[in-house]
Motif scaffolding. Structure first.
Motif, PDB file in Angstrom:
ATOM      1  N   UNK A 127      16.774   9.811 106.682  1.00  0.00           N
ATOM      2  CA  UNK A 127      16.363  11.003 106.165  1.00  0.00           C
ATOM      3  C   UNK A 127      16.163  10.827 104.779  1.00  0.00           C
ATOM      4  N   UNK A 128      17.164  10.666 103.830  1.00  0.00           N
ATOM      5  CA  UNK A 128      17.222  10.489 102.513  1.00  0.00           C
ATOM      6  C   UNK A 128      16.069   9.024 102.005  1.00  0.00           C
ATOM      7  N   UNK A 129      16.403   8.362 102.671  1.00  0.00           N
ATOM      8  CA  UNK A 129      15.583   6.848 102.423  1.00  0.00           C
ATOM      9  C   UNK A 129      14.002   7.438 102.573  1.00  0.00           C
ATOM     10  N   UNK A 130      13.642   7.941 103.817  1.00  0.00           N
ATOM     11  CA  UNK A 130      12.650   8.406 103.813  1.00  0.00           C
ATOM     12  C   UNK A 130      11.767   9.423 102.629  1.00  0.00           C
ATOM     13  N   UNK A 131      12.517  10.171 102.269  1.00  0.00           N
ATOM     14  CA  UNK A 131      12.383  10.931 101.033  1.00  0.00           C
ATOM     15  C   UNK A 131      11.924   9.993  99.697  1.00  0.00           C
ATOM     16  N   UNK A 132      12.207   8.892  99.734  1.00  0.00           N
ATOM     17  CA  UNK A 132      12.242   7.932  98.427  1.00  0.00           C
ATOM     18  C   UNK A 132      11.120   6.745  98.592  1.00  0.00           C
ATOM     19  N   UNK A 187      23.088  15.077 117.445  1.00  0.00           N
ATOM     20  CA  UNK A 187      22.333  14.080 116.843  1.00  0.00           C
ATOM     21  C   UNK A 187      21.803  14.784 115.525  1.00  0.00           C
ATOM     22  N   UNK A 188      21.647  13.875 114.587  1.00  0.00           N
ATOM     23  CA  UNK A 188      21.043  14.532 113.279  1.00  0.00           C
ATOM     24  C   UNK A 188      19.546  14.428 113.457  1.00  0.00           C
ATOM     25  N   UNK A 189      18.887  15.332 113.257  1.00  0.00           N
ATOM     26  CA  UNK A 189      17.429  15.592 113.332  1.00  0.00           C
ATOM     27  C   UNK A 189      16.701  15.425 111.916  1.00  0.00           C
ATOM     28  N   UNK A 190      16.098  14.069 112.083  1.00  0.00           N
ATOM     29  CA  UNK A 190      15.335  13.513 110.723  1.00  0.00           C
ATOM     30  C   UNK A 190      14.209  14.403 110.296  1.00  0.00           C
ATOM     31  N   UNK A 191      14.327  14.735 108.976  1.00  0.00           N
ATOM     32  CA  UNK A 191      12.993  15.920 108.832  1.00  0.00           C
ATOM     33  C   UNK A 191      12.038  15.390 108.048  1.00  0.00           C
ATOM     34  N   UNK A 227      10.065  12.691 107.963  1.00  0.00           N
ATOM     35  CA  UNK A 227       9.080  11.689 108.824  1.00  0.00           C
ATOM     36  C   UNK A 227       7.652  11.992 108.492  1.00  0.00           C
ATOM     37  N   UNK A 228       7.271  13.167 108.012  1.00  0.00           N
ATOM     38  CA  UNK A 228       5.794  13.163 107.240  1.00  0.00           C
ATOM     39  C   UNK A 228       5.676  12.255 106.258  1.00  0.00           C
ATOM     40  N   UNK A 229       6.623  11.774 105.542  1.00  0.00           N
ATOM     41  CA  UNK A 229       6.263  10.765 104.321  1.00  0.00           C
ATOM     42  C   UNK A 229       6.019   9.491 104.971  1.00  0.00           C
ATOM     43  N   UNK A 230       6.012   9.342 106.107  1.00  0.00           N
ATOM     44  CA  UNK A 230       5.560   8.117 106.728  1.00  0.00           C
ATOM     45  C   UNK A 230       4.108   8.052 106.774  1.00  0.00           C
ATOM     46  N   UNK A 231       3.564   9.295 107.092  1.00  0.00           N
ATOM     47  CA  UNK A 231       1.913   9.681 106.951  1.00  0.00           C
ATOM     48  C   UNK A 231       1.507   9.619 105.559  1.00  0.00           C
ATOM     49  N   UNK A 232       2.360  10.296 104.794  1.00  0.00           N
ATOM     50  CA  UNK A 232       1.703  10.419 103.628  1.00  0.00           C
ATOM     51  C   UNK A 232       1.849   9.268 102.776  1.00  0.00           C
ATOM     52  N   UNK A 233       2.758   8.371 102.941  1.00  0.00           N
ATOM     53  CA  UNK A 233       2.757   7.176 102.247  1.00  0.00           C
ATOM     54  C   UNK A 233       1.986   6.059 102.784  1.00  0.00           C
ATOM     55  N   UNK A 234       1.473   6.135 103.866  1.00  0.00           N
ATOM     56  CA  UNK A 234       0.932   5.114 104.837  1.00  0.00           C
ATOM     57  C   UNK A 234       1.948   4.081 105.025  1.00  0.00           C
TER      58      UNK A 234
END
Length: 357
Positions: free
Chosen positions: A249-254, A278-282, A284-291
Protein backbone atom coordinates in the motif's frame (compact mmCIF):
# COMPACT_ATOMS: atom_id res chain seq x y z
CA UNK A 1 27.05 -48.27 2.30
CA UNK A 2 23.63 -47.11 3.39
CA UNK A 3 22.95 -46.43 7.06
CA UNK A 4 20.82 -48.99 8.91
CA UNK A 5 18.19 -46.36 9.74
CA UNK A 6 17.24 -42.99 8.28
CA UNK A 7 15.53 -39.84 9.54
CA UNK A 8 12.30 -38.59 8.00
CA UNK A 9 10.44 -35.30 8.48
CA UNK A 10 6.67 -35.91 8.24
CA UNK A 11 3.71 -33.54 8.14
CA UNK A 12 1.73 -34.28 11.31
CA UNK A 13 -1.10 -31.72 10.97
CA UNK A 14 -2.40 -29.41 8.27
CA UNK A 15 -2.23 -25.72 9.20
CA UNK A 16 -5.02 -23.99 7.27
CA UNK A 17 -4.50 -20.66 9.06
CA UNK A 18 -2.28 -19.02 11.63
CA UNK A 19 1.31 -19.99 12.37
CA UNK A 20 2.62 -23.53 12.17
CA UNK A 21 4.04 -25.14 15.32
CA UNK A 22 6.77 -27.68 15.81
CA UNK A 23 4.08 -30.21 16.80
CA UNK A 24 2.66 -29.95 13.27
CA UNK A 25 5.67 -31.98 12.17
CA UNK A 26 6.99 -35.34 13.23
CA UNK A 27 10.53 -36.69 13.12
CA UNK A 28 10.69 -40.47 12.72
CA UNK A 29 13.27 -43.16 12.15
CA UNK A 30 12.80 -45.78 9.45
CA UNK A 31 14.79 -48.63 7.86
CA UNK A 32 17.27 -47.36 5.30
CA UNK A 33 16.75 -48.36 1.66
CA UNK A 34 19.20 -50.87 0.21
CA UNK A 35 20.53 -51.40 -3.28
CA UNK A 36 18.89 -54.83 -3.36
CA UNK A 37 15.49 -53.13 -3.13
CA UNK A 38 16.08 -50.93 -6.17
CA UNK A 39 14.19 -51.49 -9.39
CA UNK A 40 15.74 -50.80 -12.77
CA UNK A 41 16.82 -47.17 -13.29
CA UNK A 42 16.50 -46.19 -9.65
CA UNK A 43 19.03 -44.62 -7.30
CA UNK A 44 19.45 -44.10 -3.58
CA UNK A 45 20.23 -40.48 -2.74
CA UNK A 46 21.76 -38.97 0.36
CA UNK A 47 20.82 -35.26 0.55
CA UNK A 48 23.59 -32.80 1.33
CA UNK A 49 21.62 -29.53 1.33
CA UNK A 50 17.87 -28.90 1.21
CA UNK A 51 16.05 -25.69 0.35
CA UNK A 52 13.60 -23.94 2.70
CA UNK A 53 11.27 -21.47 0.94
CA UNK A 54 8.19 -19.32 1.64
CA UNK A 55 5.98 -21.23 -0.82
CA UNK A 56 6.09 -24.17 1.57
CA UNK A 57 3.58 -22.37 3.82
CA UNK A 58 0.84 -22.92 1.23
CA UNK A 59 1.75 -26.58 1.00
CA UNK A 60 1.20 -26.96 4.75
CA UNK A 61 -2.33 -25.57 4.57
CA UNK A 62 -4.10 -28.61 3.19
CA UNK A 63 -5.76 -26.40 0.59
CA UNK A 64 -6.67 -28.35 -2.52
CA UNK A 65 -7.39 -25.28 -4.63
CA UNK A 66 -3.92 -23.80 -4.90
CA UNK A 67 -1.26 -23.36 -7.54
CA UNK A 68 0.96 -25.52 -5.33
CA UNK A 69 0.02 -29.12 -4.43
CA UNK A 70 -0.38 -29.63 -0.68
CA UNK A 71 1.87 -31.90 1.35
CA UNK A 72 0.36 -35.26 2.26
CA UNK A 73 -0.40 -35.66 5.95
CA UNK A 74 1.61 -38.46 7.52
CA UNK A 75 4.04 -38.52 4.60
CA UNK A 76 7.57 -37.16 4.32
CA UNK A 77 7.89 -33.54 3.28
CA UNK A 78 8.54 -33.62 -0.45
CA UNK A 79 9.25 -30.76 -2.82
CA UNK A 80 7.78 -32.62 -5.78
CA UNK A 81 6.66 -29.65 -7.84
CA UNK A 82 6.64 -30.23 -11.60
CA UNK A 83 6.07 -27.58 -14.24
CA UNK A 84 4.03 -28.08 -17.39
CA UNK A 85 7.13 -28.81 -19.44
CA UNK A 86 7.96 -31.73 -17.18
CA UNK A 87 10.85 -29.93 -15.52
CA UNK A 88 11.13 -29.67 -11.72
CA UNK A 89 10.33 -26.12 -10.63
CA UNK A 90 12.69 -26.14 -7.69
CA UNK A 91 16.27 -27.19 -6.99
CA UNK A 92 14.83 -28.48 -3.73
CA UNK A 93 17.96 -30.36 -2.76
CA UNK A 94 21.40 -31.43 -3.87
CA UNK A 95 22.43 -34.98 -3.07
CA UNK A 96 25.04 -37.70 -3.52
CA UNK A 97 24.21 -40.97 -5.25
CA UNK A 98 25.07 -43.82 -2.89
CA UNK A 99 23.62 -46.70 -4.94
CA UNK A 100 22.35 -47.03 -8.51
CA UNK A 101 20.80 -49.43 -11.00
CA UNK A 102 21.01 -46.79 -13.74
CA UNK A 103 23.68 -46.60 -16.38
CA UNK A 104 23.42 -42.81 -16.25
CA UNK A 105 24.33 -42.39 -12.58
CA UNK A 106 27.18 -43.86 -10.61
CA UNK A 107 27.91 -44.00 -6.91
CA UNK A 108 29.37 -40.67 -5.81
CA UNK A 109 27.68 -38.53 -8.48
CA UNK A 110 26.44 -35.14 -7.32
CA UNK A 111 22.84 -34.62 -8.43
CA UNK A 112 19.99 -32.10 -8.17
CA UNK A 113 16.52 -33.36 -7.31
CA UNK A 114 13.63 -30.95 -7.87
CA UNK A 115 11.26 -33.37 -6.15
CA UNK A 116 13.47 -34.34 -3.27
CA UNK A 117 12.22 -35.88 -0.03
CA UNK A 118 13.07 -34.75 3.48
CA UNK A 119 14.76 -38.03 4.34
CA UNK A 120 18.43 -38.65 5.06
CA UNK A 121 18.34 -41.35 2.35
CA UNK A 122 15.62 -42.16 -0.17
CA UNK A 123 14.92 -43.88 -3.48
CA UNK A 124 14.43 -41.75 -6.61
CA UNK A 125 13.81 -42.51 -10.26
CA UNK A 126 16.85 -41.84 -12.43
CA UNK A 127 14.70 -39.88 -14.88
CA UNK A 128 13.59 -37.45 -12.16
CA UNK A 129 17.05 -36.17 -11.24
CA UNK A 130 19.93 -34.57 -13.08
CA UNK A 131 23.65 -34.37 -12.58
CA UNK A 132 24.81 -31.13 -11.02
CA UNK A 133 26.65 -29.20 -13.75
CA UNK A 134 30.20 -28.05 -13.06
CA UNK A 135 30.83 -24.30 -12.88
CA UNK A 136 33.93 -22.47 -11.64
CA UNK A 137 33.60 -21.40 -8.03
CA UNK A 138 30.31 -23.27 -7.44
CA UNK A 139 30.07 -25.74 -4.52
CA UNK A 140 27.22 -28.15 -3.67
CA UNK A 141 25.38 -25.70 -1.39
CA UNK A 142 25.22 -23.13 -4.18
CA UNK A 143 22.78 -25.29 -6.17
CA UNK A 144 20.08 -24.53 -3.56
CA UNK A 145 21.54 -21.06 -2.95
CA UNK A 146 22.79 -18.64 -5.55
CA UNK A 147 21.71 -20.95 -8.41
CA UNK A 148 18.52 -22.13 -6.71
CA UNK A 149 14.86 -21.42 -7.36
CA UNK A 150 14.64 -18.10 -5.42
CA UNK A 151 17.55 -16.64 -7.38
CA UNK A 152 15.95 -17.76 -10.62
CA UNK A 153 12.72 -16.13 -9.45
CA UNK A 154 14.60 -12.86 -8.92
CA UNK A 155 16.17 -13.13 -12.37
CA UNK A 156 12.86 -13.74 -14.14
CA UNK A 157 11.11 -11.02 -12.16
CA UNK A 158 13.79 -8.51 -13.09
CA UNK A 159 14.44 -9.44 -16.72
CA UNK A 160 10.93 -10.47 -17.86
CA UNK A 161 8.41 -8.66 -15.64
CA UNK A 162 10.09 -5.49 -14.33
CA UNK A 163 11.44 -4.20 -17.66
CA UNK A 164 14.13 -2.13 -15.88
CA UNK A 165 15.87 0.88 -17.41
CA UNK A 166 19.14 2.36 -16.21
CA UNK A 167 18.61 5.34 -13.96
CA UNK A 168 15.24 4.18 -12.60
CA UNK A 169 14.54 3.63 -8.91
CA UNK A 170 13.48 0.23 -7.61
CA UNK A 171 12.04 -0.54 -4.16
CA UNK A 172 12.64 -4.11 -2.97
CA UNK A 173 10.75 -5.61 -0.02
CA UNK A 174 12.19 -8.47 2.03
CA UNK A 175 15.37 -7.30 0.37
CA UNK A 176 17.77 -9.35 2.48
CA UNK A 177 15.92 -12.60 1.78
CA UNK A 178 16.55 -15.35 -0.73
CA UNK A 179 14.88 -13.52 -3.63
CA UNK A 180 15.42 -9.94 -2.51
CA UNK A 181 19.19 -10.02 -2.13
CA UNK A 182 19.49 -11.20 -5.74
CA UNK A 183 17.03 -8.55 -6.97
CA UNK A 184 19.13 -5.85 -5.28
CA UNK A 185 22.31 -6.95 -7.02
CA UNK A 186 20.76 -7.60 -10.44
CA UNK A 187 19.16 -4.15 -10.30
CA UNK A 188 22.48 -2.50 -9.42
CA UNK A 189 24.16 -4.33 -12.29
CA UNK A 190 21.57 -2.79 -14.63
CA UNK A 191 22.23 0.74 -13.40
CA UNK A 192 19.19 1.24 -11.18
CA UNK A 193 19.00 3.13 -7.91
CA UNK A 194 18.03 0.54 -5.30
CA UNK A 195 16.07 1.03 -2.08
CA UNK A 196 15.85 -2.03 0.15
CA UNK A 197 13.44 -2.80 2.99
CA UNK A 198 14.19 -5.34 5.72
CA UNK A 199 13.34 -6.06 9.35
CA UNK A 200 16.54 -5.61 11.36
CA UNK A 201 19.54 -3.31 11.51
CA UNK A 202 21.84 -6.24 10.69
CA UNK A 203 19.85 -6.89 7.53
CA UNK A 204 20.01 -3.19 6.61
CA UNK A 205 23.79 -3.22 6.91
CA UNK A 206 23.92 -6.33 4.73
CA UNK A 207 21.84 -4.59 2.06
CA UNK A 208 24.22 -1.65 2.02
CA UNK A 209 27.16 -4.04 1.71
CA UNK A 210 25.69 -5.59 -1.47
CA UNK A 211 25.02 -2.26 -3.13
CA UNK A 212 21.69 -0.84 -1.95
CA UNK A 213 21.75 2.94 -2.31
CA UNK A 214 19.30 3.33 0.57
CA UNK A 215 17.62 0.96 3.00
CA UNK A 216 15.33 1.16 6.00
CA UNK A 217 14.00 -1.06 8.78
CA UNK A 218 10.24 -1.36 8.38
CA UNK A 219 9.89 -2.19 12.08
CA UNK A 220 11.43 1.07 13.32
CA UNK A 221 10.94 3.58 10.49
CA UNK A 222 7.56 4.90 11.56
CA UNK A 223 5.23 5.61 8.65
CA UNK A 224 6.09 3.29 5.77
CA UNK A 225 4.79 5.77 3.23
CA UNK A 226 7.00 8.53 4.66
CA UNK A 227 10.01 6.19 4.92
CA UNK A 228 9.74 5.41 1.21
CA UNK A 229 9.48 9.11 0.39
CA UNK A 230 12.65 9.82 2.37
CA UNK A 231 14.55 6.96 0.72
CA UNK A 232 13.21 7.68 -2.78
CA UNK A 233 12.22 11.37 -2.94
CA UNK A 234 11.81 11.18 -6.73
CA UNK A 235 9.39 8.26 -6.49
CA UNK A 236 9.42 4.56 -7.35
CA UNK A 237 9.61 3.25 -10.91
CA UNK A 238 9.63 -0.44 -9.96
CA UNK A 239 8.37 -2.11 -6.80
CA UNK A 240 9.48 -5.71 -6.36
CA UNK A 241 6.93 -7.03 -3.88
CA UNK A 242 7.63 -10.10 -1.78
CA UNK A 243 5.43 -9.23 1.21
CA UNK A 244 2.10 -7.66 0.21
CA UNK A 245 0.02 -5.93 2.86
CA UNK A 246 0.81 -2.51 4.30
CA UNK A 247 4.15 -2.12 2.53
CA UNK A 248 2.50 -2.73 -0.85
CA UNK A 249 0.00 0.00 0.00
CA UNK A 250 2.77 2.42 0.95
CA UNK A 251 4.69 1.62 -2.24
CA UNK A 252 1.61 2.30 -4.39
CA UNK A 253 1.37 5.72 -2.77
CA UNK A 254 4.89 6.49 -4.03
CA UNK A 255 4.88 5.15 -7.59
CA UNK A 256 5.83 7.23 -10.60
CA UNK A 257 4.05 7.37 -13.93
CA UNK A 258 4.34 4.08 -15.85
CA UNK A 259 5.66 2.26 -12.76
CA UNK A 260 5.78 -1.54 -12.69
CA UNK A 261 4.75 -3.49 -9.59
CA UNK A 262 6.19 -7.01 -9.68
CA UNK A 263 4.13 -9.30 -7.41
CA UNK A 264 6.42 -12.13 -6.34
CA UNK A 265 4.99 -13.01 -2.93
CA UNK A 266 2.86 -11.90 0.01
CA UNK A 267 4.55 -13.38 3.05
CA UNK A 268 2.84 -10.97 5.48
CA UNK A 269 -0.49 -12.57 4.57
CA UNK A 270 0.50 -16.25 4.76
CA UNK A 271 -0.01 -16.88 8.49
CA UNK A 272 -3.30 -15.04 8.99
CA UNK A 273 -5.79 -16.72 11.31
CA UNK A 274 -8.72 -15.81 9.05
CA UNK A 275 -9.51 -14.04 5.80
CA UNK A 276 -10.89 -11.12 7.77
CA UNK A 277 -7.37 -10.38 9.05
CA UNK A 278 -6.07 -9.78 5.54
CA UNK A 279 -4.79 -6.29 4.83
CA UNK A 280 -7.06 -4.30 2.54
CA UNK A 281 -4.88 -2.41 0.07
CA UNK A 282 -6.26 1.13 -0.37
CA UNK A 283 -4.03 2.86 -2.91
CA UNK A 284 -4.91 0.79 -5.97
CA UNK A 285 -6.38 3.88 -7.64
CA UNK A 286 -2.80 5.06 -8.13
CA UNK A 287 -2.31 2.22 -10.63
CA UNK A 288 -4.89 3.93 -12.83
CA UNK A 289 -3.78 7.50 -12.16
CA UNK A 290 -0.11 6.71 -12.83
CA UNK A 291 -0.76 4.37 -15.80
CA UNK A 292 1.15 1.76 -13.85
CA UNK A 293 1.31 -1.99 -14.43
CA UNK A 294 0.92 -4.59 -11.68
CA UNK A 295 1.81 -8.15 -12.62
CA UNK A 296 2.14 -11.34 -10.64
CA UNK A 297 4.11 -14.38 -11.74
CA UNK A 298 5.09 -17.86 -10.60
CA UNK A 299 8.39 -19.41 -11.57
CA UNK A 300 7.20 -22.89 -12.58
CA UNK A 301 6.62 -22.20 -16.25
CA UNK A 302 10.13 -20.84 -16.74
CA UNK A 303 12.01 -23.99 -15.76
CA UNK A 304 13.37 -25.87 -18.74
CA UNK A 305 13.21 -22.76 -20.94
CA UNK A 306 15.92 -20.71 -22.61
CA UNK A 307 15.89 -18.10 -19.86
CA UNK A 308 16.93 -20.69 -17.26
CA UNK A 309 20.11 -21.37 -19.18
CA UNK A 310 20.74 -17.65 -19.46
CA UNK A 311 20.25 -17.26 -15.71
CA UNK A 312 22.68 -20.04 -14.82
CA UNK A 313 25.35 -18.80 -17.21
CA UNK A 314 24.99 -15.15 -16.18
CA UNK A 315 24.74 -15.58 -12.40
CA UNK A 316 27.38 -18.30 -12.04
CA UNK A 317 29.85 -16.10 -13.89
CA UNK A 318 29.12 -13.04 -11.75
CA UNK A 319 29.31 -15.16 -8.59
CA UNK A 320 32.66 -16.70 -9.56
CA UNK A 321 34.01 -13.21 -10.29
CA UNK A 322 32.91 -11.99 -6.87
CA UNK A 323 30.42 -9.52 -8.37
CA UNK A 324 27.46 -11.15 -6.62
CA UNK A 325 27.31 -12.05 -2.94
CA UNK A 326 24.78 -14.52 -1.60
CA UNK A 327 24.15 -14.91 2.11
CA UNK A 328 22.60 -18.06 3.54
CA UNK A 329 21.21 -19.12 6.92
CA UNK A 330 22.18 -22.74 7.47
CA UNK A 331 20.39 -25.17 9.78
CA UNK A 332 22.44 -28.27 10.57
CA UNK A 333 20.65 -31.61 10.70
CA UNK A 334 17.52 -32.72 8.88
CA UNK A 335 15.94 -33.41 12.27
CA UNK A 336 15.94 -29.62 12.75
CA UNK A 337 14.31 -28.97 9.39
CA UNK A 338 10.85 -28.25 10.78
CA UNK A 339 12.29 -25.52 12.99
CA UNK A 340 13.99 -24.03 9.94
CA UNK A 341 10.55 -23.66 8.30
CA UNK A 342 9.14 -21.95 11.40
CA UNK A 343 12.16 -19.64 11.67
CA UNK A 344 11.69 -18.56 8.06
CA UNK A 345 8.19 -17.27 8.76
CA UNK A 346 9.35 -15.48 11.89
CA UNK A 347 12.00 -13.62 9.90
CA UNK A 348 14.91 -15.16 11.81
CA UNK A 349 16.87 -16.01 8.68
CA UNK A 350 19.13 -13.63 6.80
CA UNK A 351 19.37 -14.49 3.12
CA UNK A 352 18.51 -17.94 1.80
CA UNK A 353 17.47 -20.59 4.31
CA UNK A 354 19.01 -24.04 3.77
CA UNK A 355 19.37 -27.26 5.73
CA UNK A 356 22.66 -29.11 5.84
CA UNK A 357 21.55 -32.70 6.15
Amino acid sequence: MSASTITRVLLNNYVPSGSAKISDFQIVQAPAPTKEQLKENEVILRPLYLSVDPYQRNRLSGAKESYIPMYQKGQPISNSLVATKGQPISNSLVATVIASTSGEFQEGDLVIDGGGKWETEYVARAGAIKKAPVYPGINPRDYVGVLGMPSFTAYVGMTVVAEPKAGETILVSSASGAVGQMVVQLAKARGLRVVGVAGSDDKIEYLKSIGADAAFNYKTCGSLEDAIKRAAPEGIDIYFDCVGGELLDAALANINEFARIVVCGAITQYNLSSGEEGYGVKNTLNILIKSAKMQGFTIGGYFGTKIQGEFIEHVSKLYDEGKIKYRMSETVGLENGAQAILDLFEGKNVGKSVIKA
